[in-house]
Design a protein around this motif. Structure first.
Motif, PDB file in Angstrom:
ATOM      1  N   CYS A   9      23.936  83.774  69.783  1.00 26.85           N
ATOM      2  CA  CYS A   9      23.637  84.403  68.489  1.00 26.85           C
ATOM      3  C   CYS A   9      22.407  83.796  67.810  1.00 26.85           C
ATOM      4  N   VAL A  10      22.037  82.587  68.193  1.00 29.86           N
ATOM      5  CA  VAL A  10      20.935  81.905  67.517  1.00 29.86           C
ATOM      6  C   VAL A  10      19.659  82.744  67.598  1.00 29.86           C
ATOM      7  N   ASP A  11      19.083  83.015  66.452  1.00 28.86           N
ATOM      8  CA  ASP A  11      17.863  83.799  66.284  1.00 28.86           C
ATOM      9  C   ASP A  11      18.017  85.275  66.657  1.00 28.86           C
ATOM     10  N   VAL A  12      19.242  85.730  66.919  1.00 27.62           N
ATOM     11  CA  VAL A  12      19.480  87.136  67.229  1.00 27.62           C
ATOM     12  C   VAL A  12      20.142  87.832  66.042  1.00 27.62           C
ATOM     13  N   LYS A  13      21.303  87.332  65.634  1.00 28.08           N
ATOM     14  CA  LYS A  13      22.053  87.849  64.479  1.00 28.08           C
ATOM     15  C   LYS A  13      22.123  89.376  64.450  1.00 28.08           C
ATOM     16  N   ASP A  14      22.679  89.977  65.482  1.00 31.36           N
ATOM     17  CA  ASP A  14      22.779  91.425  65.593  1.00 31.36           C
ATOM     18  C   ASP A  14      23.599  92.066  64.465  1.00 31.36           C
ATOM     19  N   GLY A  30      20.921  80.711  58.351  1.00 23.25           N
ATOM     20  CA  GLY A  30      19.490  80.848  58.578  1.00 23.25           C
ATOM     21  C   GLY A  30      19.135  81.367  59.954  1.00 23.25           C
ATOM     22  N   ARG A  31      19.805  80.847  60.989  1.00 23.66           N
ATOM     23  CA  ARG A  31      19.454  81.216  62.357  1.00 23.66           C
ATOM     24  C   ARG A  31      20.571  81.904  63.133  1.00 23.66           C
ATOM     25  N   MET A  32      21.788  81.863  62.607  1.00 18.80           N
ATOM     26  CA  MET A  32      22.899  82.498  63.315  1.00 18.80           C
ATOM     27  C   MET A  32      23.997  82.880  62.334  1.00 18.80           C
ATOM     28  N   LEU A  33      25.030  83.517  62.843  1.00 20.47           N
ATOM     29  CA  LEU A  33      26.185  83.902  62.055  1.00 20.47           C
ATOM     30  C   LEU A  33      27.305  82.893  62.278  1.00 20.47           C
ATOM     31  N   TYR A  34      28.182  82.759  61.300  1.00 19.62           N
ATOM     32  CA  TYR A  34      29.278  81.788  61.357  1.00 19.62           C
ATOM     33  C   TYR A  34      30.577  82.450  60.903  1.00 19.62           C
ATOM     34  N   ILE A  35      31.685  82.122  61.564  1.00 23.90           N
ATOM     35  CA  ILE A  35      32.991  82.644  61.189  1.00 23.90           C
ATOM     36  C   ILE A  35      33.718  81.609  60.340  1.00 23.90           C
ATOM     37  N   GLN A  36      34.153  82.015  59.148  1.00 22.44           N
ATOM     38  CA  GLN A  36      34.888  81.120  58.248  1.00 22.44           C
ATOM     39  C   GLN A  36      36.296  80.970  58.821  1.00 22.44           C
ATOM     40  N   PRO A  37      36.654  79.759  59.267  1.00 19.38           N
ATOM     41  CA  PRO A  37      37.930  79.581  59.974  1.00 19.38           C
ATOM     42  C   PRO A  37      39.170  79.870  59.140  1.00 19.38           C
ATOM     43  N   ASP A  38      39.119  79.647  57.838  1.00 15.82           N
ATOM     44  CA  ASP A  38      40.288  79.889  56.994  1.00 15.82           C
ATOM     45  C   ASP A  38      40.430  81.357  56.605  1.00 15.82           C
ATOM     46  N   GLU A  39      39.376  82.119  56.726  1.00 12.82           N
ATOM     47  CA  GLU A  39      39.410  83.530  56.350  1.00 12.82           C
ATOM     48  C   GLU A  39      39.654  84.455  57.545  1.00 12.82           C
ATOM     49  N   CYS A  40      39.343  83.983  58.739  1.00 13.20           N
ATOM     50  CA  CYS A  40      39.530  84.782  59.951  1.00 13.20           C
ATOM     51  C   CYS A  40      41.028  84.994  60.191  1.00 13.20           C
ATOM     52  N   VAL A  41      41.415  86.239  60.487  1.00 15.77           N
ATOM     53  CA  VAL A  41      42.825  86.564  60.724  1.00 15.77           C
ATOM     54  C   VAL A  41      43.130  86.706  62.215  1.00 15.77           C
ATOM     55  N   VAL A  91      22.864  82.838  53.566  1.00 13.62           N
ATOM     56  CA  VAL A  91      22.717  81.449  53.124  1.00 13.62           C
ATOM     57  C   VAL A  91      21.703  80.822  54.067  1.00 13.62           C
ATOM     58  N   ASP A  92      20.552  80.452  53.563  1.00 13.79           N
ATOM     59  CA  ASP A  92      19.480  79.944  54.413  1.00 13.79           C
ATOM     60  C   ASP A  92      19.735  78.486  54.779  1.00 13.79           C
ATOM     61  N   PHE A  93      20.763  78.287  55.602  1.00 17.62           N
ATOM     62  CA  PHE A  93      21.176  76.948  56.018  1.00 17.62           C
ATOM     63  C   PHE A  93      21.807  77.052  57.395  1.00 17.62           C
ATOM     64  N   ASP A  94      21.591  76.033  58.206  1.00 14.65           N
ATOM     65  CA  ASP A  94      22.279  75.878  59.483  1.00 14.65           C
ATOM     66  C   ASP A  94      22.634  74.412  59.631  1.00 14.65           C
ATOM     67  N   VAL A  95      23.677  74.131  60.409  1.00 15.57           N
ATOM     68  CA  VAL A  95      23.997  72.731  60.659  1.00 15.57           C
ATOM     69  C   VAL A  95      22.827  72.110  61.404  1.00 15.57           C
ATOM     70  N   PRO A  96      22.617  70.807  61.274  1.00 18.50           N
ATOM     71  CA  PRO A  96      21.407  70.173  61.813  1.00 18.50           C
ATOM     72  C   PRO A  96      21.090  70.452  63.280  1.00 18.50           C
ATOM     73  N   PHE A  97      22.081  70.414  64.164  1.00 21.71           N
ATOM     74  CA  PHE A  97      21.727  70.610  65.576  1.00 21.71           C
ATOM     75  C   PHE A  97      21.267  72.033  65.851  1.00 21.71           C
ATOM     76  N   ILE A  98      21.751  73.001  65.094  1.00 25.05           N
ATOM     77  CA  ILE A  98      21.284  74.375  65.260  1.00 25.05           C
ATOM     78  C   ILE A  98      19.898  74.543  64.652  1.00 25.05           C
ATOM     79  N   ALA A  99      19.683  73.971  63.492  1.00 20.80           N
ATOM     80  CA  ALA A  99      18.364  74.028  62.851  1.00 20.80           C
ATOM     81  C   ALA A  99      17.295  73.407  63.741  1.00 20.80           C
ATOM     82  N   ALA A 100      17.657  72.413  64.535  1.00 15.66           N
ATOM     83  CA  ALA A 100      16.698  71.698  65.373  1.00 15.66           C
ATOM     84  C   ALA A 100      16.432  72.390  66.727  1.00 15.66           C
ATOM     85  N   LEU A 101      17.183  73.416  67.058  1.00 21.24           N
ATOM     86  CA  LEU A 101      16.976  74.086  68.330  1.00 21.24           C
ATOM     87  C   LEU A 101      15.604  74.767  68.365  1.00 21.24           C
TER      88      LEU A 101
END
Length: 107
Positions: A9-14, A30-41, A91-101
């Protein structure tokens, strides 16, 4: 956490997964999509519609992408569980290892 989004998904975000999600738990970083673990059913509706096959049930995540399990958790450290991605927007943020890819694909 039932489902996670990994490196394809990184840099694709379809966003086909966002349209399919019945509970609006897939957030745009910023670079990918994320699933909120507490909201996912755990319905799994997002997985088959992902054109780059980036969504996995947590236990089925390929070993090379296991770091994305924690990335999907850590991305929400400051955001928490806002109760829906639509009202939050991008939200223009990614965790550090993703931001650094290095760049993966054209957005």
């Amino acid at each position: 956490m039932p489902y996670i989004i990994a490196e394809p998904c990184v840099d694709v975000k379809d966003k086909a997964c966002i349209e399919e999600c019945p509970v609006d738990c897939i957030y745009e970083g910023g670079r990918m999509l994320y699933i909120q673990p507490d909201e996912c059913v755990d319905c799994g509706a997002c997985e088959p519609v992902c054109p780059v096959e980036a969504i996995f049930y947590e236990d089925d995540t390929p070993d090379q992408w296991s770091g994305y399990i924690n990335a999907n958790i850590e991305w929400f450290d400051d955001l928490g569980s806002p109760g829906g991605a639509t009202k939050v927007g991008k939200v223009d943020f990614d965790v550090p290892f993703i931001a650094a890819l290095p760049p993966m694909a054209a957005e």
